[in-house]
Design a protein around this motif. Structure first.
Motif: not given
Length: 270
Positions: A167-171
């Protein structure tokens, strides 16, 4: 609980910290009983956790030496943790005196100890920042002083991305960092996975549960999910492999079976 002199006043020493738990696994002394208790619970399910962390550090050192051998003398280590023997700046500067290193961590204990260890080292610095805000890292005075983004940089994301939830979008964070780096830069990465763990995934889930209980979820991504972090990079041989299999100094078959838990790789920007 008595607060030791090395513990910043701002931290809650009754709450476990991932950085201090990692320090405990490596035999360090900058941890509290609350950290040791959480570590022992995790090791109750996966007794080889210290071996995994040792393999992680050994891979990091080999990858740093590889980077120097490729002519890279700038290192950005995000999620660097509490300084221990054989840190990035020690390895890099032993191979290339004058190499520049910037450490980044959001744990106040890790930052405070890095500042103490690095005091007087004009080629190395530390930033208190979060991987999830890459532009704040890149715009920091420490990075601007020591890292020339017009030249290749070795970006280290070692044992950090598995603490960043989807949900924190590491990508996106990794892609932002990639896009800011010059061609020829390297991504040095390790990530927890069920792959390679010498026991059933159901047993390993006990360790995942311990980290969830201390509000630092451990995300065990698949090989395919980990490979996505290398989008925009050309993989360096031998590719995405277990840590002992990446350009080993000794025969991998001599390693403890636990060392093969998780995956590691190095990629190069075109």
């Amino acid at each position: 609980m008595e607060r030791p002199a090395w513990a910043p006043r701002s931290i809650d020493i009754s709450v476990p910290s991932v950085s201090r738990i990692y320090d405990y696994y490596l035999g360090g002394s900058h941890n509290f009983e609350v950290d040791r208790e959480a570590a022992r619970k995790a090791m109750g399910f996966m007794p080889g956790l210290p071996k995994i962390m040792q393999a992680n550090r050994a891979f990091m050192r080999r990858a740093v030496r590889y980077a120097v051998g490729e002519g890279i003398t700038q290192f950005l280590d995000i999620g660097s943790g509490i300084p221990t023997f054989g840190n990035v700046h020690e390895v890099a500067q032993a191979a290339s005196p004058g190499a520049h290193v910037v450490y980044v961590d959001h744990d106040p204990v890790a930052v405070a100890h890095s500042q103490a260890v690095l005091d007087g080292d004009e080629h190395t610095d530390v930033v208190a920042a979060d991987l999830r805000k890459p532009m704040e890292i890149l715009a920091s005075p420490q990075v601007e002083r020591l890292i020339d983004l017009n030249r290749p940089v070795a970006l280290l994301l070692v044992a950090i991305l598995h603490f960043v939830e989807d949900e924190d979008d590491p990508y996106s964070a990794v892609a932002e960092l990639r896009d800011a780096l010059a061609p020829g830069s390297l991504l040095i990465l390790t990530h927890a996975s069920y792959e390679g763990i010498p026991l059933p995934a159901e047993r390993a889930d006990g360790t995942v549960g311990v980290y969830k209980d201390i509000r630092n979820p451990l995300i065990m991504r698949s090989r395919e999910e980990i490979a996505r972090f290398f989008e925009g990079y050309d993989m360096v041989e031998p590719g995405l492999v277990s840590m002992p299999q990446w350009r080993p100094d000794t025969a991998p078959e001599e390693e403890d079976p636990w060392a093969f838990s998780g995956l590691a790789g190095v990629g190069r920007t075109a």
